[in-house]
Design an enzyme around this catalytic site. Structure first.
Site, short mmCIF file in Angstrom:
data_model
loop_
_atom_site.label_atom_id
_atom_site.label_comp_id
_atom_site.label_asym_id
_atom_site.label_seq_id
_atom_site.Cartn_x
_atom_site.Cartn_y
_atom_site.Cartn_z
N ASP A 129 11.73 2.65 0.08
CA ASP A 129 10.79 2.05 -0.87
C ASP A 129 11.51 0.94 -1.64
OD1 ASP A 129 9.07 1.48 -2.95
OD2 ASP A 129 8.74 3.57 -3.53
N TYR A 239 -2.53 -5.72 -10.08
CA TYR A 239 -2.24 -6.52 -8.89
C TYR A 239 -2.19 -8.00 -9.28
CZ TYR A 239 -2.41 -8.19 -4.05
OH TYR A 239 -2.12 -8.79 -2.86
#
Length: 350
Positions: A129, A239
């Site tokens: 990740d 986002y």
């Protein structure tokens, strides 16, 4: 005598290079490799009776590549298991690059790298990740161990929600981790999107740039942003905030590292037909089915110029996005840094 000897050696080297070019061209011709593309556009079929002469833009073919463009170069691609990252990794390998793929989807990511090797490409995989600094440090370490250096990077890994990329969508039970307006957004949703999209790019840049500085040979980095990093966008505050941050990181890095021969650019994609886009559409469908309603203004304008002009109103393809990424990554874009290429089909200009 020394000058004459140097001149003769230079001439010999030039002759050898010319011979190599001819041989490579002959080999390409023998393999029926063509760099030619389709016409710029094709007519609607049937034609639009309201707007005669309408045309569809001819898309970059999914399997298009430029032989040898990245020969001898080593490039890291984060988010390489699918979507734009996968297409970028495959095309880079076909263009001669050594590829280091990085993804949290470890099984899928490893299979992409195996397929690249099966085709004759040089590639290796690092699972993990990118929101973890140690993963970004490790991807650069592996890159140098396997291929000796780092020449470029496409920092592509990103998320739109707090779900694991292959976690099934269940809107009713996942509201706290999915797209929402600020007054309805959960902490986990905001934290995860910012962590991957902002910290992930920051960590990636930090280790990539350190290695490039150590090598002293320059380099090129492309960060993947979005139209949401260029303008406002409703219903997905983290986002939008994260992609604005990616643009800021790109500009800051471009300023700081231009003196060392390192260029840093970004792309601002619009609607692109990838698994992430498909998941976003599924979330919206389930949200509507659950009775959710908002003002509707967030999606008031949903099509780009080229989507509107396309007979099927199709968004861009991963291949189209990757074509621009690789241009910015390559030495062909030697005069471009700190730039955001709006790969959005004209979405942001009106």
């Amino acid at each position: 005598m020394v000058a004459r000897r140097d001149l003769m050696m230079g001439a010999a080297a030039a002759a050898a290079a010319a011979t190599t070019t001819v041989v490579n061209a002959q080999e390409a011709e023998a393999k029926d490799v063509s760099l030619g593309l389709d016409p710029y556009a094709t007519p609607w079929d049937p034609q639009d009776p309201e707007i005669p002469g309408r045309m569809n833009i001819a898309r970059v073919p999914d399997d298009y590549f430029m032989p040898g463009r990245f020969a001898g170069k080593t490039v890291i691609v984060t988010g390489s298991a699918r979507g734009m990252g996968e297409v970028a990794a495959r095309r880079l390998a076909r263009e001669g690059a050594n590829v280091v793929g990085v993804d949290i989807l470890e099984k899928l990511g490893a299979s992409v790298i195996e397929q690249i090797r099966a085709e004759g490409g040089k590639a290796t995989f690092v699972g993990g990740d990118v929101s973890e600094d140690k993963v970004c440090e490790e991807m650069v370490r592996v890159c140098v161990k396997e291929f000796g250096q780092l020449d470029g990077a496409i920092n592509n890994a990103g998320v739109m929600d707090a779900l694991h990329p292959d976690e099934p969508i269940d809107y009713v039970n996942q509201k706290n981790r999915l797209m929402a307006r600020i007054t309805e957004a959960g902490d986990e949703y905001f934290d995860r999107v910012m962590k991957v999209n902002v910290w992930g790019v920051f960590y990636s840049l930090r280790h990539e740039l350190r290695q490039m500085l150590k090598q002293g040979t320059g380099g090129s980095i492309v960060n993947i942003a979005s139209v949401t990093g260029i303008r406002g966008f409703g219903g997905t505050a983290p986002y939008t905030a994260s992609k604005h941050a990616v643009q800021a990181l790109t500009k800051s890095a471009a300023i700081d590292y231009a003196p060392f021969g390192i260029r840093v650019n970004s792309t601002g994609m619009g609607t692109t037909l990838t698994p992430m886009y498909e998941r976003a559409i599924e979330i919206i469908k389930q949200r509507r089915a659950a009775g959710y309603k908002d003002t509707g203004i967030a999606l008031y304008k949903s099509k780009s110029l080229l989507e509107f002009s396309d007979q099927k109103n199709k968004g861009s393809t991963a291949a189209e996005q990757v074509a621009v990424m690789l241009f910015l990554l390559s030495p062909e874009s030697s005069n471009i840094t700190g730039s955001t290429y709006n790969t959005d089909g004209g979405f942001t200009i009106f």
